[in-house]
Motif scaffolding. Sequence first.
Motif, short mmCIF file in Angstrom:
data_model
loop_
_atom_site.label_atom_id
_atom_site.label_comp_id
_atom_site.label_asym_id
_atom_site.label_seq_id
_atom_site.Cartn_x
_atom_site.Cartn_y
_atom_site.Cartn_z
N THR A 115 0.83 -1.20 0.00
CA THR A 115 0.00 0.00 0.00
C THR A 115 0.86 1.25 0.00
N ARG A 118 2.76 1.41 -3.49
CA ARG A 118 1.87 1.54 -4.64
C ARG A 118 2.47 1.01 -5.94
N ASN B 414 -1.18 7.45 0.95
CA ASN B 414 -1.28 6.13 0.34
C ASN B 414 -2.09 5.17 1.20
N SER B 418 -6.65 3.38 0.37
CA SER B 418 -6.34 1.98 0.09
C SER B 418 -7.34 1.11 0.81
#
Lengths: 277, 577
Positions: A115, A118, B414, B418
């Motif tokens: 995560t 990416r 990020n 997610s």
Amino acid sequence: MTAPILRAQDVTMIFGGLTALSEVSLTLDRGQIVGLIGPNGAGKTTFFNCLTGLYTPSKGQVLLNGRQLPSDPAQVTIAGIARTFQNIRLFPNMTAVENVMVGRHARMKQGPIATIFRGPRFRKGENEARDRAKELLAFAGIGRAGDELARNLPYGDQRRLEIARALATDPQVLLLDEPTAGMNPQETEATRQLIFKIRDLGVSVVVIEHDTKFIFGLCDHVSVLVQGKLLVEGPPEVVRNDPHVIEAYLGKPPEEVQAEVQHAAELLGGHDKGVNQ
Amino acid sequence: MTKTFLSPPIARILGIAGAVLAIVAAMLPWTTFVLNKGAWPDKATLQFFDAPFALTGFRWELFLVGIVALVCSVVKVPAQRRVLRGLGFGVAAIGLVNFLFITAEGGGLGAVTAADGASAFGSVAALVAGGLLILGTFGQPLEEIPRWKTNLPTPVEYLGLLVSFAVLLYVVSLTLTAGGQGGAANPYSGPMFLSFLGFGGGLMAAAAGLGILRWISKLSEKHRAFSIIVLLLCAFLLPFTNAGTEYWMTVAANIGVYAATAIGLNIVVGLAGLLDLGYVAFLGIGAFVAANLSGAAASSLGIHLPFYLVVIISAAIAGIFGAVVGSPTLRVRGDYLAIVTLAFGEIFQIAARNNIGGLTGGSNSIPNIPPLQWFDGTAYNESITLFGTPLPSGVLYYFLIVVLIAAVMAVFANLKNSRMGRAWIAIREDEDAARAMGIKTGKAKILAFLCGAVLAGIAGAVFAHKTSTVGYESFLFMESVTLLAAVILGGMGSIPGAVLGASLLFVLPEKLRAFSDYRLLIFGLALILIMRFRPQGLIPDRHRRAELAGEDAEGHTLAETPGDEPEQPRPQEVPAR
């Protein structure tokens, strides 16, 4: 005929001294729509909670594809049972698409490291989840509401969104708790069509509902729950005409009530006479 | 808000009168006699501070706001009432700050009215002017914030963003240096800074009313990569501005460490909705680990590892503690969790004070931690020359921390967008529903604690080298609360919000030194006011904005249904038929 997908055997649920459910059994075949009706407090939602791992039955067992159900709601969902709630429980401050993407959670595999960095695989998974979410919203008939916050959707759309979110978990069995509560006739009919569409996807459905007309027009099989006990079960036309069901729902026919009143009056009268004597 | 008690012509006259009075107020003298600590405001001579027409410092700021207000009340600008109200509050704030300060310092109301044959009605006039401006906007309901086109040619949009960020850089530099460095030599830095805040706030409110701020935020969302690069560039350019002195660089670096920590806390509090009252302990763990591995004479381990290794180890150890503290979250919710985390913070602090295992130095702390070294051996606390400009010492730490914040922001963004981030937000919104979606809530919560602790651990490693001394007194309960306040003030779940919140909370005390006795009082009042008028935080996250302000994503105010039952936390629309 293949083995049933979901089988609840003699499920009994006791809270303290109160028996909320007593030896309720239910069998759901693949591609079937089963209805669960009963007056308020009959234990319908308690039964649902036993099917989804929120409660562990005091006695009896629930088998999904012949396997004992885990006793944790998350594990049950992963095993393939999804549900909606009686009073809508969306994630109100997430958009419709995000709500459905939460439903994809258990079917995605991305750890924290992936995560943070990416990589292409992460992006692919993320895009797939988003596409699937949009697809499901369109399927539920609210494709245009994707970027709205869930809390801003009209009531009927919130119900549909909850169904889309439940479908996102790729369930084999979908449990709907009063999906048409508070809906007008048109919306109710649209929901009925949506449930048929879900059945056609190969998902088996259990529906709790007060609206008997809705249930009889929808289900292949209906179970009636009264005071925690299974009263009658069978095909809609059988259940519809069962005198016990009519009694539980409508009370006794007028002439019968009349007779009872008279009987009571006589008893009272006799008693009165007794006092007078 | 539909009541109209002022006809438009009267409102217009009030507006113009207020603006003119603000300009006049800037020209008037402001005190009747010399303040005990030197002339007011710019330590100039007696003639200067009470002289009419002397426009410097806050009087220059007031003059500017007055001119803008005059233009806006005469010319028909969009959302006129919003703009004028914002400016009015700015004028009133400048008036009020100086009114109070001069009254308190000058020994009574005589200082701001008339005494000993001298008169000085500057601050009173400013207050009245602000009042008139605000009053003039109450006649009619406020206008919609205008929307500007955001589909211009790309170069034009880029230029717009460049100019906006350049202005932002200038504003940051001005804000940092406003009022100058506090202390005995400059007793007026506090009120000067507050006046500047009133000035800046008034103009900002006007810009927001004109829809300019929204336009900028829309554009920067559209050109995200470009905006991030330009913002980073701006951050690197800050030392080249007026703020490029050792003092301000140190202040900025301190803010940066806490901003990075606040972003970490934002994962736990803002995303997962778990209240953590002992969070600063993770910063402390990171700092103590780094101090012990830095080769400092006082460290009992006596090892010296390269910095990148130290960072990794600090992060890992803080992360382990994060998971340990997170594990009770499986059992307790809400208030009880807050108490558990509070207890952990205290345990850490007391353990550090008692020098457990000889690792924390106890009350002696661990001093003389060697500074970091650049590849060519330059220590980070030396001054350097870059592009022919000599930069003050501490600037390398500032650069390092800018990089750190950028990295932490990237990690946060990020994570938020997610699978994991959505699971956290889902848990915050409705834990039972989240479980019904197949989210293993226990695991997710521990992971939230772990991620937050790792970020704090990294920040702690930098902190140890930057301050060169690490002691338990840097990690008290007060710091945890301040960090939490920074997150809530900036807007829960929002990255720029956490940075802004941390900046405010760590700049304000620095800037308000002049009011030593009243510092915390003013600080607390400011917090209460901000939370009263902007409960969703200064730069709210899209989701929270909707939740707390009753606005949807576009900013329309929604009709809230009051008195929701706790069982049904979301307002449900009643079916129309």
